[in-house]
Scaffold this motif. Structure first.
Motif, PDB file in Angstrom:
ATOM      1  N   VAL A 238       0.832  -1.204   0.000  1.00  0.00           N
ATOM      2  CA  VAL A 238       0.000   0.000   0.000  1.00  0.00           C
ATOM      3  C   VAL A 238       0.865   1.253   0.000  1.00  0.00           C
ATOM      4  O   VAL A 238       0.621   2.199  -0.752  1.00  0.00           O
ATOM      5  CB  VAL A 238      -0.948  -0.003   1.217  1.00  0.00           C
ATOM      6  CG1 VAL A 238      -1.718   1.317   1.312  1.00  0.00           C
ATOM      7  CG2 VAL A 238      -1.922  -1.166   1.147  1.00  0.00           C
ATOM      8  N   ALA A 239       1.905   1.243   0.831  1.00  0.00           N
ATOM      9  CA  ALA A 239       2.776   2.405   0.915  1.00  0.00           C
ATOM     10  C   ALA A 239       3.553   2.618  -0.370  1.00  0.00           C
ATOM     11  O   ALA A 239       3.825   3.760  -0.763  1.00  0.00           O
ATOM     12  CB  ALA A 239       3.744   2.241   2.091  1.00  0.00           C
ATOM     13  N   GLY A 240       3.913   1.523  -1.061  1.00  0.00           N
ATOM     14  CA  GLY A 240       4.719   1.648  -2.275  1.00  0.00           C
ATOM     15  C   GLY A 240       3.919   1.897  -3.528  1.00  0.00           C
ATOM     16  O   GLY A 240       4.481   2.307  -4.554  1.00  0.00           O
ATOM     17  N   CYS A 241       2.608   1.677  -3.479  1.00  0.00           N
ATOM     18  CA  CYS A 241       1.781   1.835  -4.676  1.00  0.00           C
ATOM     19  C   CYS A 241       1.843   3.249  -5.241  1.00  0.00           C
ATOM     20  O   CYS A 241       1.869   3.450  -6.458  1.00  0.00           O
ATOM     21  CB  CYS A 241       0.329   1.483  -4.357  1.00  0.00           C
ATOM     22  SG  CYS A 241      -0.057  -0.264  -4.541  1.00  0.00           S
TER      23      CYS A 241
ATOM     24  N   SER B   5     -11.680  -3.051   1.944  1.00  0.00           N
ATOM     25  CA  SER B   5     -10.618  -4.049   2.033  1.00  0.00           C
ATOM     26  C   SER B   5      -9.283  -3.363   1.783  1.00  0.00           C
ATOM     27  O   SER B   5      -9.220  -2.258   1.235  1.00  0.00           O
ATOM     28  CB  SER B   5     -10.832  -5.173   1.016  1.00  0.00           C
ATOM     29  OG  SER B   5     -10.603  -4.695  -0.300  1.00  0.00           O
ATOM     30  N   ILE B   6      -8.213  -4.045   2.166  1.00  0.00           N
ATOM     31  CA  ILE B   6      -6.878  -3.491   1.960  1.00  0.00           C
ATOM     32  C   ILE B   6      -6.558  -3.390   0.476  1.00  0.00           C
ATOM     33  O   ILE B   6      -5.809  -2.504   0.042  1.00  0.00           O
ATOM     34  CB  ILE B   6      -5.823  -4.358   2.692  1.00  0.00           C
ATOM     35  CG1 ILE B   6      -4.468  -3.631   2.739  1.00  0.00           C
ATOM     36  CG2 ILE B   6      -5.698  -5.716   2.026  1.00  0.00           C
ATOM     37  CD1 ILE B   6      -4.457  -2.404   3.590  1.00  0.00           C
ATOM     38  N   TRP B   7      -7.156  -4.269  -0.322  1.00  0.00           N
ATOM     39  CA  TRP B   7      -6.901  -4.220  -1.766  1.00  0.00           C
ATOM     40  C   TRP B   7      -7.554  -3.006  -2.402  1.00  0.00           C
ATOM     41  O   TRP B   7      -7.005  -2.425  -3.352  1.00  0.00           O
ATOM     42  CB  TRP B   7      -7.395  -5.512  -2.422  1.00  0.00           C
ATOM     43  CG  TRP B   7      -6.577  -6.701  -2.044  1.00  0.00           C
ATOM     44  CD1 TRP B   7      -6.929  -7.714  -1.194  1.00  0.00           C
ATOM     45  CD2 TRP B   7      -5.247  -6.999  -2.459  1.00  0.00           C
ATOM     46  NE1 TRP B   7      -5.907  -8.619  -1.058  1.00  0.00           N
ATOM     47  CE2 TRP B   7      -4.857  -8.206  -1.828  1.00  0.00           C
ATOM     48  CE3 TRP B   7      -4.339  -6.355  -3.298  1.00  0.00           C
ATOM     49  CZ2 TRP B   7      -3.603  -8.780  -2.026  1.00  0.00           C
ATOM     50  CZ3 TRP B   7      -3.083  -6.931  -3.502  1.00  0.00           C
ATOM     51  CH2 TRP B   7      -2.735  -8.120  -2.868  1.00  0.00           C
ATOM     52  N   GLN B   8      -8.730  -2.602  -1.911  1.00  0.00           N
ATOM     53  CA  GLN B   8      -9.343  -1.382  -2.437  1.00  0.00           C
ATOM     54  C   GLN B   8      -8.508  -0.172  -2.056  1.00  0.00           C
ATOM     55  O   GLN B   8      -8.338   0.753  -2.865  1.00  0.00           O
ATOM     56  CB  GLN B   8     -10.764  -1.218  -1.902  1.00  0.00           C
ATOM     57  CG  GLN B   8     -11.478   0.019  -2.466  1.00  0.00           C
ATOM     58  CD  GLN B   8     -12.919   0.128  -1.994  1.00  0.00           C
ATOM     59  OE1 GLN B   8     -13.494  -0.840  -1.516  1.00  0.00           O
ATOM     60  NE2 GLN B   8     -13.501   1.313  -2.119  1.00  0.00           N
TER      61      GLN B   8
ATOM     62  N   ARG C  81      -4.667   4.057  -3.710  1.00  0.00           N
ATOM     63  CA  ARG C  81      -3.344   4.677  -3.650  1.00  0.00           C
ATOM     64  C   ARG C  81      -2.631   4.587  -4.995  1.00  0.00           C
ATOM     65  O   ARG C  81      -1.899   5.492  -5.389  1.00  0.00           O
ATOM     66  CB  ARG C  81      -2.501   4.010  -2.563  1.00  0.00           C
ATOM     67  CG  ARG C  81      -3.034   4.203  -1.163  1.00  0.00           C
ATOM     68  CD  ARG C  81      -3.153   5.681  -0.813  1.00  0.00           C
ATOM     69  NE  ARG C  81      -1.829   6.304  -0.747  1.00  0.00           N
ATOM     70  CZ  ARG C  81      -1.611   7.590  -0.973  1.00  0.00           C
ATOM     71  NH1 ARG C  81      -2.599   8.390  -1.317  1.00  0.00           N
ATOM     72  NH2 ARG C  81      -0.396   8.086  -0.870  1.00  0.00           N
ATOM     73  N   PHE C  82      -2.835   3.468  -5.715  1.00  0.00           N
ATOM     74  CA  PHE C  82      -2.209   3.325  -7.028  1.00  0.00           C
ATOM     75  C   PHE C  82      -2.752   4.373  -7.996  1.00  0.00           C
ATOM     76  O   PHE C  82      -1.990   5.059  -8.679  1.00  0.00           O
ATOM     77  CB  PHE C  82      -2.459   1.920  -7.574  1.00  0.00           C
ATOM     78  CG  PHE C  82      -1.693   1.610  -8.841  1.00  0.00           C
ATOM     79  CD1 PHE C  82      -0.430   1.064  -8.782  1.00  0.00           C
ATOM     80  CD2 PHE C  82      -2.256   1.882 -10.078  1.00  0.00           C
ATOM     81  CE1 PHE C  82       0.274   0.789  -9.952  1.00  0.00           C
ATOM     82  CE2 PHE C  82      -1.566   1.614 -11.251  1.00  0.00           C
ATOM     83  CZ  PHE C  82      -0.296   1.060 -11.185  1.00  0.00           C
TER      84      PHE C  82
END
Length: 465
Positions: A66-69, A113-116, A121-122
């Motif tokens: 998430v942080a790197g996206c 969700s964490i994926w959303q 972020r992406f």
């Protein structure tokens, strides 16, 4: 103002004495300043709440992704925005970028969700990459050469208040209400200014300056840019662990970056060919060193030197002010000194900062020694970064400012990911140190001497002419 979308960096002789806020340039200057202010506010305010959001969404294990996206996706956004700006002017990509930023903040705010959250972020990184490249391209298209340095300095100054107010306000809102309120609030804060920027730019001509025959680069394949972004994201995730899954991600990241990244950079970048290739390489080296220092110094202060978080926050504040002040100063120095000399001077100042950070690991010296290194490094970047942007615009033929800005953005992000990845690997490889030891920090800081010294030595290869 028509220069915003049609180029014409030379300016009108009648405007030679005009300033950034003269009648001819006032609207575009205010528009750019508002965009950069809100972009900075959103980018900095989100950072402290991401760990809270990841924990709330039961996705702490995916936090590195998430942080790197954001950084990884800005590679794709930079390529897309640069090519778009060259072909139709900076108006459309800039408008699209600011509107995309609002939409992605809403996506992140509504995450179930964490994926959303990672997807939000992406997409936010894509928008930020488009905005950053469009702003630099538009500065090259909108202002005559004698005003570009001051315009870039003003863009840096626009980050001062966000750096001071963004993180603490976001922390307070998260503590009192929810991290979702931060995202929703940022979206609301950005909406009206975003629409205003679109309206201001829409009222202008849409014509883009054509490149000379044979000078325009081919349209970059978006699949190539996407592959580089994916490789960067995988690399960010890979350095967070040493198990087979992380190792597999590291191998995939290296493969993608080695195969595709050179296609997004000017030919000759890796050998520092004179002109734009050298400027791109210098941007990658300097950005990699600075952002790695910015990542490791707070960790050192918190885990090994036991410095209160409030003091570490003051170091960030001091660094933001130092960067803006140095950027403002270079806007005046550039009229009397060759730009490549300011690049060399900035790289040397950063070398001193790295040495100070390494000295800050010595138990005999005050813990705040390392904190001082962040401020000193910011002075170096304030001198160096705008000068490199000016040099890249100078080396860009007519109609290719977007390509040059995209190349600089790509080099910056790749340099950041590469240097921090190497430093992290070295840090974790030092036996018996862990996050509370000092040997790993010393090794990581020693590594940063290589890119800063190399940048100082290669500065002449980016010189005008």
């Amino acid at each position: 103002m028509d220069h915003l979308v049609r180029g014409g960096g030379g300016g009108d002789p009648a405007d030679a004495g005009g300033g950034l806020f003269s009648r001819r340039y006032a609207a575009v200057t205010w528009s750019f300043t508002a965009v950069m202010f809100l972009t900075g506010f959103a980018a900095l305010a989100v950072v402290p709440i991401l760990p809270v959001a990841a924990r709330d969404l039961h996705g702490v294990s995916l936090y590195p992704l998430v942080a790197g996206c954001f950084v990884a996706a800005s590679l794709l956004g930079g390529v897309l925005g640069g090519d778009w700006a060259d072909r139709s002017g900076a108006r459309r990509p800039l408008a699209a970028g600011v509107l995309l930023a609002v939409a992605t903040l809403l996506i992140s705010a509504a995450s179930t969700s964490i994926w959303q959250l990672a997807a939000g972020r992406f997409l936010d990184g894509v928008g930020a990459g488009i905005v950053a490249v469009s702003i630099n391209t538009a500065i090259g298209q909108a202002y005559p050469e004698h005003l570009r340095a001051r315009a870039l300095a003003l863009m840096s100054t626009s980050w001062i208040i966000p750096s001071l107010a963004g993180p603490p306000l976001a922390g307070l809102v998260t503590a009192w209400w929810s991290w979702r309120v931060v995202f929703f609030g940022l979206a609301a804060l950005n909406l009206l200014p975003a629409l205003a920027v679109v309206a201001v730019l829409r009222s202008r001509s849409r014509q883009a300056v054509p490149a000379a025959p044979g000078e325009r680069p081919p349209r970059p394949a978006l699949l190539v840019a996407f592959a580089v972004s994916v490789g960067a994201a995988l690399g960010q995730y890979a350095v967070s662990g040493w198990d087979p899954r992380h190792l597999l991600c590291a191998v995939a990241a290296v493969a993608l970056l080695v195969v595709f990244a050179p296609r997004l950079l000017p030919p000759g970048t890796w050998r520092a060919a004179r002109g734009l290739p050298a400027a791109a390489l210098l941007r990658g080296l300097s950005s990699g060193a600075y952002f790695t220092l910015e990542a490791f110094v707070p960790l050192l202060l918190d885990t090994a030197r036991r410095v209160p978080a409030a003091v570490t926050g003051l170091a960030f504040t001091g660094a933001a002010i130092a960067w803006a002040a140095a950027s403002w100063w270079q806007g005046r120095l550039v009229e009397r000194h060759p730009r490549h000399r300011l690049v060399a001077a900035g790289a040397l100042v950063m070398t001193v900062a790295v040495a100070i950070a390494a000295a800050g690991t010595l138990p005999e010296l005050p813990a705040l020694t390392a904190a001082l290194s962040m401020v000193v490094a910011a002075v170096g970047m304030g001198l160096l970064a705008p000068s490199l942007t000016l040099l890249s615009l100078t080396h860009s033929p007519a109609g290719r400012q977007g390509y040059a800005s995209s190349a600089m953005q790509t080099a910056q992000n790749l340099g950041q990911l590469t240097v921090i990845g190497l430093a992290s690997a070295l840090f974790n490889a030092c036996p018996g140190t862990g996050s509370s030891g000092l040997v790993g920090y010393t090794a990581a800081f020693a590594l940063l001497l290589a890119p800063t010294v190399l940048a100082a030595l290669l500065a002449t290869r980016a010189a005008d002419g």
